[in-house]
Design a protein around this motif. Structure first.
Motif, PDB file in Angstrom:
ATOM      1  N   HIS A  17       0.859  -1.183   0.000  1.00  0.00           N
ATOM      2  CA  HIS A  17       0.000   0.000   0.000  1.00  0.00           C
ATOM      3  C   HIS A  17       0.896   1.233   0.000  1.00  0.00           C
ATOM      4  O   HIS A  17       1.580   1.523   0.987  1.00  0.00           O
ATOM      5  CB  HIS A  17      -0.910  -0.006   1.223  1.00  0.00           C
ATOM      6  N   TYR A  18       0.897   1.965  -1.104  1.00  0.00           N
ATOM      7  CA  TYR A  18       1.752   3.133  -1.277  1.00  0.00           C
ATOM      8  C   TYR A  18       1.003   4.395  -0.842  1.00  0.00           C
ATOM      9  O   TYR A  18      -0.165   4.595  -1.199  1.00  0.00           O
ATOM     10  CB  TYR A  18       2.176   3.280  -2.736  1.00  0.00           C
ATOM     11  N   HIS A  19       1.709   5.252  -0.105  1.00  0.00           N
ATOM     12  CA  HIS A  19       1.121   6.509   0.375  1.00  0.00           C
ATOM     13  C   HIS A  19       1.928   7.679  -0.189  1.00  0.00           C
ATOM     14  O   HIS A  19       3.138   7.779   0.033  1.00  0.00           O
ATOM     15  CB  HIS A  19       1.137   6.566   1.900  1.00  0.00           C
ATOM     16  N   GLU A  20       1.249   8.569  -0.896  1.00  0.00           N
ATOM     17  CA  GLU A  20       1.936   9.741  -1.449  1.00  0.00           C
ATOM     18  C   GLU A  20       2.485  10.616  -0.328  1.00  0.00           C
ATOM     19  O   GLU A  20       3.557  11.197  -0.436  1.00  0.00           O
ATOM     20  CB  GLU A  20       0.967  10.533  -2.322  1.00  0.00           C
ATOM     21  N   HIS A  69     -15.285  -1.919   3.321  1.00  0.00           N
ATOM     22  CA  HIS A  69     -15.095  -0.594   3.912  1.00  0.00           C
ATOM     23  C   HIS A  69     -14.823   0.453   2.837  1.00  0.00           C
ATOM     24  O   HIS A  69     -14.052   0.214   1.901  1.00  0.00           O
ATOM     25  CB  HIS A  69     -13.910  -0.597   4.879  1.00  0.00           C
ATOM     26  N   PHE A  70     -15.434   1.632   3.001  1.00  0.00           N
ATOM     27  CA  PHE A  70     -15.116   2.800   2.171  1.00  0.00           C
ATOM     28  C   PHE A  70     -14.389   3.782   3.075  1.00  0.00           C
ATOM     29  O   PHE A  70     -14.942   4.247   4.073  1.00  0.00           O
ATOM     30  CB  PHE A  70     -16.383   3.437   1.605  1.00  0.00           C
ATOM     31  N   ASP A  71     -13.157   4.123   2.717  1.00  0.00           N
ATOM     32  CA  ASP A  71     -12.272   4.913   3.578  1.00  0.00           C
ATOM     33  C   ASP A  71     -11.789   6.149   2.822  1.00  0.00           C
ATOM     34  O   ASP A  71     -10.972   6.051   1.906  1.00  0.00           O
ATOM     35  CB  ASP A  71     -11.084   4.039   4.006  1.00  0.00           C
ATOM     36  N   LEU A  72     -12.297   7.329   3.198  1.00  0.00           N
ATOM     37  CA  LEU A  72     -11.871   8.559   2.522  1.00  0.00           C
ATOM     38  C   LEU A  72     -10.375   8.817   2.690  1.00  0.00           C
ATOM     39  O   LEU A  72      -9.764   9.484   1.855  1.00  0.00           O
ATOM     40  CB  LEU A  72     -12.654   9.751   3.071  1.00  0.00           C
ATOM     41  N   ALA A  73      -9.788   8.307   3.761  1.00  0.00           N
ATOM     42  CA  ALA A  73      -8.354   8.533   3.985  1.00  0.00           C
ATOM     43  C   ALA A  73      -7.486   7.778   2.988  1.00  0.00           C
ATOM     44  O   ALA A  73      -6.297   8.078   2.841  1.00  0.00           O
ATOM     45  CB  ALA A  73      -7.971   8.142   5.409  1.00  0.00           C
ATOM     46  N   ASN A  74      -8.049   6.811   2.277  1.00  0.00           N
ATOM     47  CA  ASN A  74      -7.308   6.081   1.233  1.00  0.00           C
ATOM     48  C   ASN A  74      -7.281   6.891  -0.062  1.00  0.00           C
ATOM     49  O   ASN A  74      -7.606   6.386  -1.133  1.00  0.00           O
ATOM     50  CB  ASN A  74      -7.966   4.713   0.977  1.00  0.00           C
ATOM     51  N   ARG A  75      -6.885   8.149   0.032  1.00  0.00           N
ATOM     52  CA  ARG A  75      -6.928   9.045  -1.126  1.00  0.00           C
ATOM     53  C   ARG A  75      -6.045   8.592  -2.269  1.00  0.00           C
ATOM     54  O   ARG A  75      -6.408   8.689  -3.442  1.00  0.00           O
ATOM     55  CB  ARG A  75      -6.515  10.463  -0.695  1.00  0.00           C
ATOM     56  N   SER A  76      -4.855   8.095  -1.953  1.00  0.00           N
ATOM     57  CA  SER A  76      -3.879   7.854  -3.017  1.00  0.00           C
ATOM     58  C   SER A  76      -3.841   6.408  -3.505  1.00  0.00           C
ATOM     59  O   SER A  76      -2.911   6.012  -4.185  1.00  0.00           O
ATOM     60  CB  SER A  76      -2.480   8.280  -2.553  1.00  0.00           C
ATOM     61  N   SER A  77      -4.864   5.609  -3.161  1.00  0.00           N
ATOM     62  CA  SER A  77      -4.912   4.230  -3.673  1.00  0.00           C
ATOM     63  C   SER A  77      -6.329   3.940  -4.158  1.00  0.00           C
ATOM     64  O   SER A  77      -6.732   4.403  -5.216  1.00  0.00           O
ATOM     65  CB  SER A  77      -4.465   3.241  -2.589  1.00  0.00           C
ATOM     66  N   VAL A  78      -7.095   3.170  -3.398  1.00  0.00           N
ATOM     67  CA  VAL A  78      -8.497   2.874  -3.699  1.00  0.00           C
ATOM     68  C   VAL A  78      -9.284   3.028  -2.402  1.00  0.00           C
ATOM     69  O   VAL A  78      -8.912   2.461  -1.368  1.00  0.00           O
ATOM     70  CB  VAL A  78      -8.670   1.447  -4.257  1.00  0.00           C
ATOM     71  N   ALA A  79     -10.371   3.769  -2.456  1.00  0.00           N
ATOM     72  CA  ALA A  79     -11.126   4.061  -1.243  1.00  0.00           C
ATOM     73  C   ALA A  79     -12.032   2.916  -0.821  1.00  0.00           C
ATOM     74  O   ALA A  79     -12.297   2.737   0.369  1.00  0.00           O
ATOM     75  CB  ALA A  79     -11.954   5.331  -1.436  1.00  0.00           C
ATOM     76  N   HIS A  80     -12.538   2.142  -1.776  1.00  0.00           N
ATOM     77  CA  HIS A  80     -13.521   1.100  -1.475  1.00  0.00           C
ATOM     78  C   HIS A  80     -12.819  -0.256  -1.527  1.00  0.00           C
ATOM     79  O   HIS A  80     -12.338  -0.675  -2.588  1.00  0.00           O
ATOM     80  CB  HIS A  80     -14.662   1.151  -2.493  1.00  0.00           C
ATOM     81  N   VAL A  81     -12.756  -0.957  -0.388  1.00  0.00           N
ATOM     82  CA  VAL A  81     -11.978  -2.196  -0.293  1.00  0.00           C
ATOM     83  C   VAL A  81     -12.852  -3.302   0.287  1.00  0.00           C
ATOM     84  O   VAL A  81     -13.463  -3.143   1.353  1.00  0.00           O
ATOM     85  CB  VAL A  81     -10.724  -2.004   0.594  1.00  0.00           C
ATOM     86  N   LEU A  82     -12.891  -4.425  -0.432  1.00  0.00           N
ATOM     87  CA  LEU A  82     -13.620  -5.616   0.012  1.00  0.00           C
ATOM     88  C   LEU A  82     -12.641  -6.527   0.734  1.00  0.00           C
ATOM     89  O   LEU A  82     -11.654  -6.987   0.155  1.00  0.00           O
ATOM     90  CB  LEU A  82     -14.226  -6.342  -1.186  1.00  0.00           C
ATOM     91  N   THR A  83     -12.900  -6.793   2.016  1.00  0.00           N
ATOM     92  CA  THR A  83     -11.976  -7.603   2.805  1.00  0.00           C
ATOM     93  C   THR A  83     -12.321  -9.084   2.693  1.00  0.00           C
ATOM     94  O   THR A  83     -13.308  -9.465   2.063  1.00  0.00           O
ATOM     95  CB  THR A  83     -12.026  -7.197   4.295  1.00  0.00           C
TER      96      THR A  83
END
Length: 755
Positions: free
Chosen positions: A486-489, A698-712
């Motif tokens: 998971h890369y973070h700008e 989960h939908f996570d607004l903080a995941n700005r620089s990857s994908v916000a909507h993640v199926l676990t």
């Protein structure tokens, strides 16, 4: 110049001959309001019975000198050698002095309280009305090679602190410490504005962060604002380019700041500072000037706002300030150094706003090379503008865990984020197109395609070139499997989300605590999101005696035991942070040694990771029961954190929060206002009603620089204001995940011409 000997009592009371200065020396003298000081010869001071003579190695040039020269501050004493920020070494002491001796490195406490009045007796010695003459104010100060001070006013200076930086601690750092703690009483999770970024302002930024507050710094010089950000400010505002009041209100979602530290005291800045306050906010005047403070009382009355003054500091605060600098938790800023003969040049540069932080004088000549840190560059490029959508998401998160759940605002921002990620994240765009979902066809955040969590193992999901990443967090994975990446700008949103959420669930009382961490720090595991997360909490919310107690050889049981015994003896609660598996090992180690503790009320723990509910056949309920027996921490103070490498937001049990609020509720994990959680049918991926068990998405607004909507691949159900985790989905249960990952890989192969 040194031609006389003064007896100094040795350890057993015998006299030891020590060289002391005599003759004359140059000094920068104040004769009343003027443009500058007169450098002229004066007698070298001698030590009285309770005094010490200090060889001045560095003396800070403070705005107080400008106020004296401008006539704003007039204490009625002249001529006078100015300079109240002093660091040096003792060269002579009086016959009654025992606490210091020649050769000691010291910082000068410039107050001289009487020690007997009600203010001194109650720990407010900086308000003493019967103080003796004060160094640099009503007694000769440090703008000279030597200065006489009461020996009781000297604070030891550790060898690790450069003398030039040490000189500024006595005023800028200690004054800021007093303002943040004793006057503003700044708390965890509050918002603080530092209006004016000089030497005191830089210290305020760092100390407010150490208190656990979010900090915005206001100034007019790009170089100073860039440095404020480097020192820990969460945001900065250039008052020459933007309305500071509007910026603060936007940054606080319209609420205003809990505390504003006014370091400028101009008519314009004082008027603006009042309008930045939230209800019951505190305006703390640290700086002063000639302009009167004029305010419509309604601005204070209607919001019950408070106006406070902060003057100086106590000796105990100076001792703590020196310790904070010695341990690297506060960094004094010294950018220029001048010989004593150029004191008026230094004052002119300070008056013109050219000094970044402090300038210091070197009355005894240039400091040795190791003491001379490189001067700050004359020009620092302004910080780059924040990435797209980051300010909007940051403001949304900054409203906090208790903000109202504005569904319309969340949906609008989520759809904008989807459009951004669709444009800039090529693998994700192809996945969405294959599903027939684009920004033009989606109207609700629930319709945004969710990427299966395994996709982070198979492809690079970023909205920016990954080589520009500030961090790449990787999952530990299992033997033979690929790790998620998971890369973070940048880590602005990650850190903001993590700290606000953690503070609300682990320290809702709003006070720092000693944190004992059974995990390595980020330096040892730079690609671990957990190591970064725990290190962040220690930096933001841990008291100075917090520690990481897991090393290559395992838990440092000796240090941990000592810390727990100290907590029992002092009555000060502690917090233990560890993976669930580490707690199991701790229980084993304590049982082997027959050790048990009864930690003080308020002690707590956080466990995370390692298993989804179990570790070595120890269910979480049983684990908490064993920890209660071994440590004396009740279940209500045991908080589980569910975090994923692929997320920027973690989910924490609301149990402690609810307990302290008197709310009776089952244990569940809070979904914060900047995230949403759905429970989906594992096979069809259709949304399930509350109470039914399915895959967590989960939908996570903080995941700005990857994908916000993640199926676990985790199973749970909605409960209360969040959800509860059940465990990991089996291969057959996660058929929906498998189909989704197949679709993503197929789209990737088609794009690569591999079909």
């Amino acid at each position: 110049m040194i031609d006389r000997l003064t007896p100094h009592p040795g350890p057993s009371g015998s006299a030891t001959a020590v060289a002391a200065p005599s003759g004359t020396m140059p000094a920068a003298r104040y004769y009343g309001p003027a443009e500058g000081l007169a450098v002229e010869p004066v007698p070298v001071p001698t030590a009285g019975p309770h005094d010490a003579v200090v060889r001045v190695l560095a003396a800070g040039v403070c705005h107080t000198e400008l106020q004296l020269l401008a006539g704003t501050l007039n204490l009625g004493v002249s001529p006078l050698t100015l300079g109240h920020e002093i660091a040096g070494e003792v060269v002579a002491v009086g016959e009654a002095v025992r606490a210091v001796q020649p050769g000691d490195r010291v910082v000068v406490y410039y107050y001289a309280p009487c020690g007997a009045c009600r203010w001194c007796r109650t720990g407010a010695e900086q308000l003493c009305p019967d103080a003796a003459p004060q160094v640099g104010f009503t007694a000769d100060g440090g703008f000279a090679p030597y200065v006489r001070v009461p020996a009781a006013s000297l604070v030891p200076l550790p060898a690790s602190v450069p003398v030039d930086e040490a000189a500024t601690i006595g005023c800028s750092v200690a004054t800021a410490l007093h303002a943040v703690r004793a006057v503003a009483d700044l708390r965890l999770g509050e918002t603080a504005v530092v209006y004016g970024v000089g030497a005191v302002g830089f210290a305020l930024v760092q100390l407010a962060r150490l208190a656990g507050a979010r900090v915005l710094a206001i100034g007019r010089t790009p170089a100073k604002l860039a440095l404020a950000r480097e020192l820990g400010a969460d945001a900065t505002v250039n008052a020459a380019e933007a309305d500071p009041v509007d910026a603060v209100l936007r940054w606080t979602a319209g609420e205003g700041a809990d505390a504003v530290f006014e370091c400028v005291a101009a008519a314009e800045t004082m008027a603006a500072a009042v309008r930045m306050l939230r209800r019951r906010g505190r305006l703390v005047f640290v700086g002063y000037g000639a302009a009167p403070f004029a305010v419509n009382p309604l601005l204070l009355v209607l919001r019950e706002a408070r106006v406070l003054g902060a003057v100086g500091n106590t000796r105990a605060e100076l001792v703590e300030a020196v310790d904070l600098v010695a341990r690297g938790q506060v960094r004094p800023v010294v950018s220029r150094r001048y010989p004593l003969s150029e004191v008026n040049t230094a004052l002119a540069a300070l008056r013109a706003g050219e000094i970044v932080g402090r300038a210091v004088l070197e009355p005894n000549g240039p400091l040795p090379t190791p003491e001379r840190a490189p001067a700050a560059p004359a020009v620092i490029a302004p910080p780059a503008p924040p990435p797209e959508l980051q300010p909007e998401i940051e403001a949304f998160i900054a409203r906090g865990v208790d903000a109202s759940r504005d569904e319309a605002a969340f949906n609008e921002l989520a759809l904008r984020l989807f459009a951004y990620q669709f444009r800039h994240n090529a693998p994700y765009r192809r996945f969405c197109e294959r599903r027939g979902r684009t920004p033009d066809t989606v109207s609700r955040w629930q319709e945004v395609p969710a990427v299966p969590i395994a996709a982070f193992k198979e492809t690079v999901l970023t909205t920016f070139p990954p080589e520009r990443a500030a961090a790449c967090f990787q999952s530990s994975g299992t033997t033979g499997s690929k790790p998620s990446r998971h890369y973070h700008e940048n880590l602005v949103l990650y850190d903001l989300s993590a700290t606000l959420n953690w503070q609300a669930h682990l320290l809702p009382e709003g006070r720092p605590m000693r944190l004992l961490v059974l995990s390595p720090p980020r330096q040892a595991m730079p690609h671990s999101s957990l190591a970064h997360y725990l290190s962040l909490m220690v930096e933001r919310y841990g008291t100075p005696d917090s520690a990481f107690l897991l090393h290559e050889k395992g838990i440092d049981l000796e240090a941990l035991t000592a810390a727990l015994r100290a907590s029992e003896a002092s009555g000060q609660p502690v917090a233990l942070l560890a993976t669930s598996f580490a707690f199991v090992h701790l229980l084993d180690a304590l049982a082997e040694r027959g050790l048990r503790f009864q930690l003080p009320p308020g002690s707590r723990l956080m466990d995370t990771g390692g298993y989804k509910g179990r570790s070595r056949e120890v269910p979480r309920r049983e684990l908490y029961a064993q920890l209660r027996d071994a440590l004396g921490i009740p279940r209500e103070y045991c908080v589980n954190m569910y975090g994923l490498t692929e997320h920027s937001t973690q989910f924490l049990d609301a149990v402690l929060r609810n307990h302290l609020a008197g709310v009776a509720a089952p244990r569940y994990k809070t979904v914060v206002p900047w995230a949403r959680t759905r429970v989906l049918d594992p096979e069809t991926l259709e949304e399930l009603p509350p109470g039914e068990i399915g895959l967590l998405c989960h939908f996570d607004l903080a995941n700005r620089s990857s994908v916000a909507h993640v199926l676990t691949e985790d199973i749970g159900y909605l409960l209360g204001d969040g959800f509860e985790l059940v465990g990991r989905a089996s291969g057959t249960e996660a058929r929906g995940c498998s189909i989704a990952i197949d679709e993503l890989l197929s789209a990737q192969h088609e794009a690569n011409g591999e079909r």
